[in-house]
Design a protein around this motif. Structure first.
Motif, PDB file in Angstrom:
ATOM      1  N   ALA A   1      28.152  32.053  27.916  1.00 57.43           N
ATOM      2  CA  ALA A   1      29.117  33.130  27.692  1.00 57.43           C
ATOM      3  C   ALA A   1      30.522  32.682  28.101  1.00 57.43           C
ATOM      4  CB  ALA A   1      28.710  34.373  28.466  1.00 57.43           C
ATOM      5  N   PHE A   2      30.631  31.975  29.229  1.00 56.09           N
ATOM      6  CA  PHE A   2      31.929  31.490  29.697  1.00 56.09           C
ATOM      7  C   PHE A   2      32.530  30.507  28.694  1.00 56.09           C
ATOM      8  CE2 PHE A   2      34.581  28.578  32.196  1.00 56.09           C
ATOM      9  CZ  PHE A   2      35.467  29.494  32.738  1.00 56.09           C
ATOM     10  N   ASN A   3      31.702  29.601  28.158  1.00 58.73           N
ATOM     11  CA  ASN A   3      32.196  28.640  27.163  1.00 58.73           C
ATOM     12  C   ASN A   3      32.629  29.344  25.882  1.00 58.73           C
ATOM     13  OD1 ASN A   3      31.801  26.427  28.812  1.00 58.73           O
ATOM     14  ND2 ASN A   3      29.716  26.083  28.099  1.00 58.73           N
ATOM     15  N   GLU A   4      31.855  30.331  25.443  1.00 58.53           N
ATOM     16  CA  GLU A   4      32.233  31.074  24.239  1.00 58.53           C
ATOM     17  C   GLU A   4      33.530  31.841  24.467  1.00 58.53           C
ATOM     18  OE1 GLU A   4      30.940  30.803  21.262  1.00 58.53           O
ATOM     19  OE2 GLU A   4      29.515  29.365  22.076  1.00 58.53           O
ATOM     20  N   PHE A   5      33.682  32.422  25.659  1.00 60.50           N
ATOM     21  CA  PHE A   5      34.909  33.135  25.998  1.00 60.50           C
ATOM     22  C   PHE A   5      36.098  32.183  25.941  1.00 60.50           C
ATOM     23  CE2 PHE A   5      37.857  34.905  29.198  1.00 60.50           C
ATOM     24  CZ  PHE A   5      38.126  36.104  28.570  1.00 60.50           C
ATOM     25  N   GLY A   6      35.906  30.950  26.438  1.00 62.05           N
ATOM     26  CA  GLY A   6      36.962  29.942  26.369  1.00 62.05           C
ATOM     27  C   GLY A   6      37.318  29.597  24.937  1.00 62.05           C
TER      28      GLY A   6
ATOM     29  N   GLN B   1      46.259  41.343  27.302  1.00 59.28           N
ATOM     30  CA  GLN B   1      45.351  42.206  28.043  1.00 59.28           C
ATOM     31  C   GLN B   1      44.284  42.853  27.156  1.00 59.28           C
ATOM     32  OE1 GLN B   1      48.725  42.496  28.382  1.00 59.28           O
ATOM     33  NE2 GLN B   1      48.983  41.591  30.408  1.00 59.28           N
ATOM     34  N   TRP B   2      44.311  42.615  25.857  1.00 63.76           N
ATOM     35  CA  TRP B   2      43.305  43.177  24.963  1.00 63.76           C
ATOM     36  C   TRP B   2      41.912  42.700  25.344  1.00 63.76           C
ATOM     37  CZ3 TRP B   2      40.043  40.360  21.838  1.00 63.76           C
ATOM     38  CH2 TRP B   2      40.339  39.015  21.676  1.00 63.76           C
ATOM     39  N   ILE B   3      41.834  41.525  25.955  1.00 62.21           N
ATOM     40  CA  ILE B   3      40.532  40.981  26.339  1.00 62.21           C
ATOM     41  C   ILE B   3      39.859  41.894  27.359  1.00 62.21           C
ATOM     42  CG2 ILE B   3      39.403  39.018  27.457  1.00 62.21           C
ATOM     43  CD1 ILE B   3      41.606  37.276  26.176  1.00 62.21           C
ATOM     44  N   HIS B   4      40.634  42.471  28.265  1.00 62.03           N
ATOM     45  CA  HIS B   4      40.078  43.394  29.252  1.00 62.03           C
ATOM     46  C   HIS B   4      39.441  44.602  28.565  1.00 62.03           C
ATOM     47  CE1 HIS B   4      39.657  45.733  32.903  1.00 62.03           C
ATOM     48  NE2 HIS B   4      40.260  46.731  32.285  1.00 62.03           N
ATOM     49  N   VAL B   5      40.091  45.125  27.547  1.00 61.01           N
ATOM     50  CA  VAL B   5      39.566  46.280  26.813  1.00 61.01           C
ATOM     51  C   VAL B   5      38.239  45.924  26.142  1.00 61.01           C
ATOM     52  CG1 VAL B   5      40.024  47.878  24.914  1.00 61.01           C
ATOM     53  CG2 VAL B   5      41.876  47.222  26.461  1.00 61.01           C
ATOM     54  N   ILE B   6      38.193  44.767  25.509  1.00 60.82           N
ATOM     55  CA  ILE B   6      36.977  44.338  24.812  1.00 60.82           C
ATOM     56  C   ILE B   6      35.835  44.117  25.804  1.00 60.82           C
ATOM     57  CG2 ILE B   6      35.946  42.468  23.457  1.00 60.82           C
ATOM     58  CD1 ILE B   6      37.717  44.302  21.818  1.00 60.82           C
ATOM     59  N   ILE B   7      36.123  43.468  26.926  1.00 57.93           N
ATOM     60  CA  ILE B   7      35.076  43.208  27.921  1.00 57.93           C
ATOM     61  C   ILE B   7      34.558  44.518  28.494  1.00 57.93           C
ATOM     62  CG2 ILE B   7      34.637  42.234  30.212  1.00 57.93           C
ATOM     63  CD1 ILE B   7      36.472  39.910  29.411  1.00 57.93           C
ATOM     64  N   SER B   8      35.442  45.447  28.825  1.00 55.04           N
ATOM     65  CA  SER B   8      35.014  46.735  29.389  1.00 55.04           C
ATOM     66  C   SER B   8      34.156  47.511  28.396  1.00 55.04           C
ATOM     67  CB  SER B   8      36.233  47.576  29.766  1.00 55.04           C
ATOM     68  OG  SER B   8      36.995  46.928  30.736  1.00 55.04           O
ATOM     69  N   ALA B   9      34.582  47.564  27.155  1.00 57.03           N
ATOM     70  CA  ALA B   9      33.814  48.294  26.138  1.00 57.03           C
ATOM     71  C   ALA B   9      32.466  47.619  25.880  1.00 57.03           C
ATOM     72  CB  ALA B   9      34.613  48.392  24.849  1.00 57.03           C
ATOM     73  N   SER B  10      32.449  46.291  25.857  1.00 61.21           N
ATOM     74  CA  SER B  10      31.198  45.564  25.618  1.00 61.21           C
ATOM     75  C   SER B  10      30.209  45.765  26.759  1.00 61.21           C
ATOM     76  CB  SER B  10      31.468  44.073  25.429  1.00 61.21           C
ATOM     77  OG  SER B  10      32.288  43.873  24.309  1.00 61.21           O
ATOM     78  N   LEU B  11      30.714  45.738  27.984  1.00 61.98           N
ATOM     79  CA  LEU B  11      29.832  45.966  29.135  1.00 61.98           C
ATOM     80  C   LEU B  11      29.273  47.384  29.131  1.00 61.98           C
ATOM     81  CD1 LEU B  11      31.625  44.077  32.028  1.00 61.98           C
ATOM     82  CD2 LEU B  11      29.455  43.500  30.941  1.00 61.98           C
TER      83      LEU B  11
END
Length: 140
Positions: A35-40, A119-129
């Motif tokens: 997941a970390f590699n894909e996020f990168g 900061q859009w990444i924070h929105v996506i991570i929060s919604a995905s979680l």
């Protein structure tokens, strides 16, 4: 379920976290590293959120912000809200549900990047979680 592609992995003595099974059994460490590699990879593809917004538009928004006296973020949000109405007409005339879903994803992500910047990444991570918690937890 047999053949579904998902399995359960032990974490801290609990068998509660689903992991995607590849030919070999994947540990939680492997899953987090993948997941970390894909996020990168996503960050490399996106690069800077500034690359998505044309320089002329940024200048116009900054000038308008100074004249009107409200922040550039509020102007961007207002522009996206007003743009949503004509885009809704376009969405309504798309022929298939798949085309509508793809249109919604692309336009939604562009608006996220436009309004929130990096900061859009924070929105996506929060919604995905939140989605993952509801999906794994079920209705109980």
């Amino acid at each position: 379920r047999r053949g579904s592609g998902f399995g359960w992995a032990p974490v801290g003595g609990w068998w509660c976290f689903p992991v995607l099974l590849h030919p070999g059994k994947m540990t939680m460490t492997d899953l987090f590293m993948q997941a970390f590699n894909e996020f990168g990879n996503v960050l490399v593809l996106v690069g800077s959120a500034d690359a998505v917004v044309p320089a002329g538009l940024k200048t116009m928004i900054a000038d308008l912000s100074g004249v009107v006296g409200i922040s550039a973020g509020e102007i961007k949000m207002f522009l996206c809200l007003m743009l949503a109405y004509p885009l809704g007409v376009v969405w309504r005339h798309l022929p298939t549900p798949t085309a509508k879903h793809m249109f919604s994803i692309v336009v939604g992500l562009y608006m996220l990047v436009f309004v929130y910047g990096f900061q859009w990444i924070h929105v996506i991570i929060s919604a995905s979680l939140a989605f993952l918690i509801m999906k794994v937890g079920g209705p109980k």
